[in-house]
Motif scaffolding. Sequence first.
Motif, PDB file in Angstrom:
ATOM      1  N   GLY A 317       0.793  -1.214   0.059  1.00  0.00           N
ATOM      2  CA  GLY A 317      -0.060  -0.152  -0.052  1.00  0.00           C
ATOM      3  C   GLY A 317       0.768   1.219  -0.038  1.00  0.00           C
ATOM      4  O   GLY A 317       0.120   2.368  -0.126  1.00  0.00           O
ATOM      5  N   ASN A 326      -3.443  -1.354   1.857  1.00  0.00           N
ATOM      6  CA  ASN A 326      -4.630  -0.384   1.626  1.00  0.00           C
ATOM      7  C   ASN A 326      -5.754  -0.946   1.179  1.00  0.00           C
ATOM      8  O   ASN A 326      -5.637  -2.109   0.444  1.00  0.00           O
ATOM      9  CB  ASN A 326      -4.398   0.819   0.820  1.00  0.00           C
ATOM     10  CG  ASN A 326      -3.241   1.544   1.244  1.00  0.00           C
ATOM     11  OD1 ASN A 326      -3.113   1.939   2.498  1.00  0.00           O
ATOM     12  ND2 ASN A 326      -2.360   2.332   0.558  1.00  0.00           N
ATOM     13  N   VAL A 328      -7.629  -1.084  -1.386  1.00  0.00           N
ATOM     14  CA  VAL A 328      -7.508  -0.650  -2.734  1.00  0.00           C
ATOM     15  C   VAL A 328      -8.787  -0.929  -3.384  1.00  0.00           C
ATOM     16  O   VAL A 328      -9.387   0.039  -4.389  1.00  0.00           O
ATOM     17  CB  VAL A 328      -6.652  -0.957  -3.505  1.00  0.00           C
ATOM     18  CG1 VAL A 328      -5.276  -0.424  -2.998  1.00  0.00           C
ATOM     19  CG2 VAL A 328      -6.486  -2.452  -3.561  1.00  0.00           C
TER      20      VAL A 328
END
Length: 467
Positions: A317, A326, A328
Motif C-alpha cells: 500500500g 490499503n 484498494v
Amino acid sequence: MNTRSEYDLLGNLDVPAEAYYGIQTLRASQNFSITGVPISHFPELIKALAMVKAAAARTNQEFNRLDDEKADAIVYACQDLINGQHHDQFIVDVIQGGAGTSTNMNANEVIANIALTKLGHNLGEYQYLHPNDHVNQSQSTNDAYPTAACLSIQFAADNFIPALTSLKGALEEKGKAFAHVLKMGRTQLQDAVPMTLGQEFDAFAVTLGEDIDRIREACALLCEVNLGGTAIGTGINTPEGFSKKAIEKLATISKKPLVPASNLVEATSDMGAFVFFSGILKRLAIKLSKISNDLRLLSSGPRTGFGEIKLPEMQPGSSIMPGKVNPVIPEAMNQTAYQVIASDLAVSLAAEAGQLQLNAMEPMIIYNLLNSLKMLKQACEMFENKCIRGIQANEAACLAHVENSIGIITALVPHIGYANASRVARRALLSNATIKSLILEEQLLTEAELNELLKPEKMIAPTQVQS
C-alpha cells in the motif's frame, strides 16, 4: 495507402480502399476527436443498430420498397455485425454533433459495403446499393438511433445484471457465515446497539437486490420506441403501417418486447426513459459507494482502527511505509460510483438541453449510460472476486467492542428506566468503567438478571412476548 474516392454534398474525399465505412464516417472521424472512445467500444450499440437496419429492410421488402436481392444482402450484412464481425469499422467518436447522424451513417455505410461484397460488387459502388437510399430507407437518424440506443442499453443491462446478482449472492453468503459474530452497531459513528456482523452484510445484500428489480423496471420503459417516426415523429417518407410492422420485426430479432410509442412526435424529442434509467444507476452507485465506505471503516487499522473485519490483501500500500496494505478494491469501487453519479448529471443536463422536436445531445446521453453500465459491471465483478469473497471477521475485536461499549445500556432501559440508564451511561463514559460493573455496583439488577438481559440473542432482535 490505397484509397477510393467517394462523394457527398461537400465534395470528394479519399477513403481507405479496404474500409467498409465511407465518406460520411471519415468526415465525422476527422471532426470529432473528443473522448478517444469509438463506437466500437460499445458492441451492444453496433448490435442494436444492425438489428434496427435488418428490421427496416425486411419491412421495406414487405412493402415492395426494397427488392428481395437488396433486402437479403442488407440483412446478411446486419447479421455479420450482430455476430460481432467488422466492429473495428465503427471508428466515429461516441461524442459527436448532429444528434447521432454520424453514428447512423457509420452503420449505414458499413452495412452497405458488406452487402455490396455479398452481391459481388466493389466497396463504394453505391449505385448498386446505397447507404441512404437502401440501408436507411424509411428511417431517419432521429428514429433509428434512439431506437438502437434503447435496445443497446437493455443489452448492456442484460450483461450487467448477472454481475450485480452474483455480488448480492456473495454478500448473502457472508451474511450467513457471520451470523454468529456479535458486534456493535453504530449511528453517526457513535456506539448504538449490538447486532451481528451477519445482519450488517445481509443489509448490504438486500439493498443491492432492490436495485436489480429497479433496473428491470427501467428496461421496461425502454421498450417503447419511435422507429418509423423518421425526422420528427410524423413518419414522413414511410408507408402507412411501417412503424408497427418494423417494430414487430425488431422485437422478434432482438427478443425484446418492443412496442411503438403512443406518440411518435413526443417520443422523438423526449429523453425521459433515459433520465429514469440513469437515475437508477446513480441510486445503485450511491449504495455501492456507501457499502465500500463501510468496509473501509470496518477494516480500518489494523491496530488503531475498528479492525472488525479483514479485507483480502491485494497489493502493497505504500512506497514509503513498510507493511502498509490499503483497501484498494473498495476505493476503486468508490471512484467508479463517483463517475456514475457524475454521468447522471451529464445525462440530466443533456436531456434538458433538447429543443423543440429533437434532442441533439443524444450521443452524450447514450455514451454516459453505456459507459456507466460497462464500468459498473467490471467494478462489481472486481468487488466480488477481489474483496467480498475474501473478507474475514475479527471475532475477538467485535466482541471486545461490545463488552466495552456504553451502547449495551439500551437493552436495559425497559428494566432500570431511562433516567437510571442515562446516569449509568454517563458514569461509564467519565470513569471508563464497564456498564455491567456499574449496574452491579448500584444494585440496579442482579448478576443473573444482567447476564440474562445481555445475552446476544436478546440484544439483536425484538423481545419475544410470552402468550
